[in-house]
Design an enzyme around this catalytic site. Structure first.
Site, PDB file in Angstrom:
ATOM      1  N   ASP A 146       1.016  -1.170  -0.209  1.00  0.00           N
ATOM      2  CA  ASP A 146      -0.376   0.194   0.079  1.00  0.00           C
ATOM      3  C   ASP A 146       0.930   0.908   0.263  1.00  0.00           C
ATOM      4  O   ASP A 146       1.792   1.367   0.650  1.00  0.00           O
ATOM      5  CB  ASP A 146      -0.833   0.229   0.940  1.00  0.00           C
ATOM      6  CG  ASP A 146      -2.317  -1.409   1.521  1.00  0.00           C
ATOM      7  OD1 ASP A 146      -2.098  -1.574  -0.312  1.00  0.00           O
ATOM      8  OD2 ASP A 146      -2.372  -1.810   2.184  1.00  0.00           O
ATOM      9  N   ARG A 147       0.598   2.579  -0.427  1.00  0.00           N
ATOM     10  CA  ARG A 147       1.306   3.506  -0.797  1.00  0.00           C
ATOM     11  C   ARG A 147       1.737   4.149   0.278  1.00  0.00           C
ATOM     12  O   ARG A 147       2.861   5.028   1.174  1.00  0.00           O
ATOM     13  CB  ARG A 147       0.232   4.694  -1.249  1.00  0.00           C
ATOM     14  CG  ARG A 147       0.590   5.687  -1.529  1.00  0.00           C
ATOM     15  CD  ARG A 147       0.074   6.807  -2.506  1.00  0.00           C
ATOM     16  NE  ARG A 147       0.293   8.109  -2.697  1.00  0.00           N
ATOM     17  CZ  ARG A 147       0.490   8.931  -3.199  1.00  0.00           C
ATOM     18  NH1 ARG A 147      -1.056   9.042  -3.364  1.00  0.00           N
ATOM     19  NH2 ARG A 147       1.145  10.391  -3.581  1.00  0.00           N
TER      20      ARG A 147
END
Length: 323
Positions: A146-147
């Site tokens: 995930d970012r």
């Protein structure tokens, strides 16, 4: 994406699958060759039958075989995004490569940097790495983070390596360990969470939740340190790689990950912000596996980022002052 009216009258390309590419999924194969084309459009091309394998339709998950002939329809491609002219991003990213050999490199990905461009992100890790290593014909993400998650990101340098890494991931033979801070006083001890997960994908957003009709998911939670009733520092080992798996399982157990705006608790997040937490407290700490073709062991770990360590120190100080 707006395509020219005469695009379908242009010439399609045909590519023969070699042994190095064999085993790759059709959708990933196309995404690697149609740079700058939105993922949604690539999937439309497959599902509409414009992409053909051996003159027939094929599903996005079809695994290519050596000798397959793939028809790639004419598509207008946007130029790939470029890093800043002074190269500062590339220099900075190069310093975060914690391992590199002939098969793969491992990046200590910082929170806030997407693994690939798209969905409003101009430049991601993989695009920057390709600019950093222009001589490599193949440089592909073996998995995603995930970012807002930091830590170990594996990038394959050869298609044969990518195929083996995907095999390990599919069969649950890659050990991935995360460090996380979760809300509340953890009372479960070391437990294995096997609740199935289902992801609801909407434009610009994905939400994952426990659902009996979902896909199998395995997360093993082990407490490391507890800070009264405020929070618990955990190690999580995952046997599957579902979207937002740790975050969804933690929220299901009523112990959401600190700083998680999507699945978390806003009051808890606000309390953590007062202690200096400005991101989600989830870090991909370590990866270990055995290469299937040689039985050679591989392991790598990256330390907890300093900003997360400072949050733990603040919690420890606060907990000690209350004793």
């Amino acid at each position: 994406m707006n395509l020219p009216e005469n695009e379908n009258r242009q010439t399609a390309r045909y590519r023969d699958v070699d042994a190095e590419t064999a085993g790759q999924r059709l959708d990933n194969y196309l995404l690697s060759r149609l740079k700058g084309v939105p993922r949604s459009h690539v999937y439309r091309l497959i599902r509409s039958g414009q992409v053909r394998v051996n003159s027939g339709r094929a599903a996005p998950r079809y695994r290519l075989q050596a000798g397959d002939r793939v028809r790639i329809p004419p598509v207008k491609q946007r130029p790939a995004p470029k890093p800043s002219r002074d190269g500062s991003m590339l220099d900075w990213l190069a310093e975060r490569i914690v391992h590199e050999d002939s098969r793969l490199l491992v990046l200590d990905k910082p929170a806030g940097l997407a693994v690939h461009g798209g969905s409003g992100v101009n430049l991601g890790c993989i695009e920057a790495l390709r600019s950093l290593r222009p001589g490599l014909k193949t440089l592909e993400l073996a998995h995603r983070l995930d970012r807002s998650t930091s830590g170990c990101l594996l990038v394959a340098k050869r298609r044969s390596s990518l195929r083996l890494l995907h095999e390990l991931l599919r069969e649950g033979r890659m050990e991935k360990r995360y460090l996380a801070l979760v809300g509340g006083n953890w009372q479960f001890g070391s437990i294995n969470v096997a609740e199935p997960l289902k992801s609801d994908r909407r434009p610009g957003e994905v939400r994952t939740q426990v659902d009996p009709q979902g896909k199998p998911a395995q997360s093993h939670f082990r407490p490391i340190e507890q800070f009264g009733n405020i929070a618990s520092f955990m190690e999580i080992r995952i046997g599957t790689g579902r979207t937002h798996q740790i975050r969804a399982h933690a929220a299901h157990l009523q112990h959401p990950v600190a700083g998680d705006a999507r699945y978390g608790d806003e009051r808890f997040n606000e309390r953590m912000r007062s202690l200096g937490l400005e991101r989600m407290f989830l870090h991909a700490h370590a990866v270990a596996f055995q290469w299937p073709d040689s039985d050679a062991d591989f392991s790598i770990s990256v330390p907890l980022p300093a900003e997360l360590g400072r949050v733990l120190e603040s919690l420890s100080t606060r907990s000690a002052s209350r004793r």
